[in-house]
Design a protein around this motif. Structure first.
Motif, short mmCIF file in Angstrom:
data_model
loop_
_atom_site.label_atom_id
_atom_site.label_comp_id
_atom_site.label_asym_id
_atom_site.label_seq_id
_atom_site.Cartn_x
_atom_site.Cartn_y
_atom_site.Cartn_z
N PRO A 154 0.82 -1.33 -0.06
CA PRO A 154 -0.03 -0.09 -0.02
C PRO A 154 0.83 1.15 0.04
N ASP A 155 2.14 1.00 0.15
CA ASP A 155 2.91 2.07 0.47
C ASP A 155 3.58 2.66 -1.13
N THR A 156 2.82 3.54 -1.85
CA THR A 156 3.06 3.94 -3.31
C THR A 156 4.30 4.93 -3.08
N ILE A 157 4.22 5.66 -2.00
CA ILE A 157 5.44 6.50 -2.00
C ILE A 157 6.93 5.93 -1.83
N GLY A 158 6.98 4.95 -0.84
CA GLY A 158 8.00 4.31 -0.54
C GLY A 158 8.39 3.41 -1.80
N VAL A 159 7.51 2.75 -2.46
CA VAL A 159 7.83 2.08 -3.74
C VAL A 159 8.59 2.69 -4.82
N GLU A 160 7.74 3.85 -5.35
CA GLU A 160 8.42 4.82 -6.22
C GLU A 160 9.62 5.22 -5.72
N LEU A 161 9.92 5.69 -4.56
CA LEU A 161 11.35 6.33 -4.28
C LEU A 161 12.11 5.33 -4.40
N GLY A 162 12.09 4.15 -3.75
CA GLY A 162 12.99 3.07 -3.73
C GLY A 162 13.54 2.77 -5.17
N GLY A 163 12.44 2.87 -6.02
CA GLY A 163 12.77 2.16 -7.25
C GLY A 163 13.50 3.44 -7.85
N ALA A 164 13.31 4.78 -7.71
CA ALA A 164 14.07 5.73 -8.30
C ALA A 164 15.30 5.81 -7.84
N PHE A 165 15.52 6.15 -6.67
CA PHE A 165 16.86 6.41 -5.63
C PHE A 165 17.81 5.42 -6.26
N LYS A 166 17.36 4.19 -6.22
CA LYS A 166 18.64 3.09 -6.07
C LYS A 166 19.49 3.09 -7.36
N ASN A 167 19.06 3.82 -8.51
CA ASN A 167 19.75 4.11 -9.69
C ASN A 167 20.99 4.97 -9.39
N ILE A 168 20.64 5.55 -8.37
CA ILE A 168 22.05 6.86 -8.00
C ILE A 168 22.99 6.04 -7.65
N ILE A 169 22.56 5.01 -6.65
CA ILE A 169 23.63 4.13 -5.94
C ILE A 169 24.41 3.23 -6.97
N ALA A 170 23.56 2.81 -8.07
CA ALA A 170 24.09 1.78 -8.92
C ALA A 170 25.17 2.47 -9.95
N LEU A 171 24.79 3.72 -10.16
CA LEU A 171 25.77 4.53 -10.95
C LEU A 171 27.10 4.62 -10.10
N CYS A 172 26.96 4.85 -8.76
CA CYS A 172 28.20 5.00 -7.89
C CYS A 172 28.91 3.63 -7.61
N ALA A 173 27.93 2.67 -7.82
CA ALA A 173 28.70 1.16 -7.70
C ALA A 173 29.43 0.92 -8.85
N GLY A 174 28.89 1.48 -10.27
CA GLY A 174 29.62 1.62 -11.46
C GLY A 174 30.88 2.40 -11.51
N PHE A 175 30.87 3.58 -10.89
CA PHE A 175 32.02 4.47 -10.51
C PHE A 175 33.22 3.65 -9.92
N ALA A 176 32.72 2.77 -8.90
CA ALA A 176 33.75 2.07 -8.13
C ALA A 176 34.35 0.91 -8.91
N ASP A 177 33.59 0.24 -9.65
CA ASP A 177 34.14 -0.71 -10.52
C ASP A 177 35.12 -0.10 -11.60
N GLY A 178 34.68 1.05 -12.34
CA GLY A 178 35.48 1.77 -13.21
C GLY A 178 36.74 2.09 -12.64
N LEU A 179 36.89 2.46 -11.41
CA LEU A 179 37.95 2.81 -10.59
C LEU A 179 38.93 1.70 -10.44
N GLY A 180 38.51 0.55 -10.57
CA GLY A 180 39.19 -0.80 -10.29
C GLY A 180 39.19 -1.22 -8.83
N PHE A 181 38.04 -0.72 -8.20
CA PHE A 181 37.95 -0.88 -6.55
C PHE A 181 37.24 -2.35 -6.68
N GLY A 182 36.93 -3.12 -5.27
CA GLY A 182 36.61 -4.33 -5.05
C GLY A 182 35.16 -4.33 -4.52
N ASP A 183 35.06 -5.60 -4.07
CA ASP A 183 33.57 -5.94 -3.46
C ASP A 183 33.44 -5.18 -2.25
#
Length: 352
Positions: free
Chosen positions: A176-205
């Motif tokens: 029933p939490d439309t707000i949370g579902v939408e915001l979670g789906g949107a904001f996680k893309n930012i962290i995925a970009l940052c995870a990509g930054f880390a991989d591109g820099l050669g960092f690890g798990d």
């Protein structure tokens, strides 16, 4: 079985059409370019976006928006920045009461509105349902087991969508939490970009695990401040989607982040990915929202600096690592000391 229309013939729209078609529904897959849809009808395959996935006989590719008049349910599968314009374009075709399911994961730039709010404004006579969760089109199209969540202010509409989408390989939960579902789906893309930054820099798990864990913490802080239920961010639309988007080879946001971490300019990266990278636009919106709500989002802030202020990704990582000392679970620590509540988020009310 139901008559369903999917508007938007990219990878995700096609995958959902295939899944629903295999479940026995009659599905019209509507694309913008007539020539491309005719070719898809002949080949029974969406080669540009979902190669190798055969369209079942129950899926009919078409460039004619008039088929929307027959739909009992419309699945809207367009980028977040196109949602308002698309709704304005198609509303004349929809019958009153047709359920509209939005699959885009983002927020409207400028207004900072959630996409369900945008659709409610443009399609006031239609129940709006949001679909989110860890679900790459490439895997859904190939019948790999997947779980997602649908949310709506109209519980009957959410349950109707659950019934229509559910298959033995595609499990659908309601929330029933439309707000949370939408915001979670949107904001996680930012962290995925940052995870990509880390991989591109050669960092690890270790680095990626830290980004994901602290990323969901700051997503939850802002999401709760905006009215979402903190528990939603521990579910499919939060942690679930974050995991898959930060770690999968299918993730456009992660791929874009890798290229940026390797030193490529943003404009070149977006061109090479060839599809919409929602995290780029969302980073700007989330950064502006964090300032509006006075919520500390250090990872988002550094992503904003890299994307829009020309900051070096390696310097951004150093800025995160060298911040002042903190409690890991600041809200719990504050409550234990009798100094605050979840919403206060930190000694200064701003979290980290």
């Amino acid at each position: 079985m139901a008559k369903i229309a999917v508007y938007g013939a990219g990878s995700w729209g096609t995958a959902l059409a295939v899944s629903m078609g295999k479940a026995g529904h009659e599905v019209a897959l509507v694309g913008r370019k007539l020539s491309e849809m005719d070719l898809m009808e002949q080949r029974r395959e969406n080669r540009p976006y979902l190669p190798g996935v055969v369209l079942p006989p129950t899926v009919r590719p078409t460039g004619d928006a008039g088929v929307l008049e027959e739909a009992e349910m419309l699945v809207l599968s367009v980028p977040s920045h196109s949602v308002r314009e698309t709704a304005q374009k198609i509303r004349a075709y929809l019958q009153p009461g047709t359920i509209v399911v939005n699959t885009a994961k983002g927020l409207e730039e400028g207004s900072h509105k959630r996409l369900s709010q945008v659709l409610t404004e443009e399609l006031p006579h239609h129940p709006i349902v949001v679909l989110s969760g860890p679900s790459h089109a490439e895997e859904v199209g190939k019948d790999m087991p997947t779980t997602v969540v649908v949310a709506s202010q109209n519980s009957q509409a959410a349950e109707a969508v659950q019934d229509m989408l559910m298959t033995p390989k595609f499990r659908v939960y309601t929330n029933p939490d439309t707000i949370g579902v939408e915001l979670g789906g949107a904001f996680k893309n930012i962290i995925a970009l940052c995870a990509g930054f880390a991989d591109g820099l050669g960092f690890g798990d270790n680095t990626k695990a830290a980004l994901m864990t602290r990323g969901i913490a700051e997503i939850t802080r802002l999401g709760a401040a905006m009215g979402g239920n903190p528990l939603t961010f521990a579910g499919l639309a939060g942690v679930g989607d974050l995991i898959v988007t930060c770690t999968s080879r299918h993730s456009r946001n992660h791929r874009a982040g890798v290229a940026l971490g390797e030193g490529k300019p943003l404009e070149q990266v977006l061109k090479e990915v060839g599809m919409v990278v929602e995290g780029v636009r969302t980073t700007r919106v989330a950064y502006e929202l964090s300032r509006q709500y006075e919520i500390s989002m250090p990872i988002t802030e550094q992503a904003y600096q890299v994307l829009f202020q020309g900051a070096d990704p390696r310097a951004a990582v150093s800025a995160l690592m060298m911040r002042g000392k903190k409690h890991e679970i600041e809200e719990v620590a504050l409550i234990a000391m009798g100094q605050g509540s979840y919403q206060e988020n930190g000694p200064d009310g701003h979290g980290e």
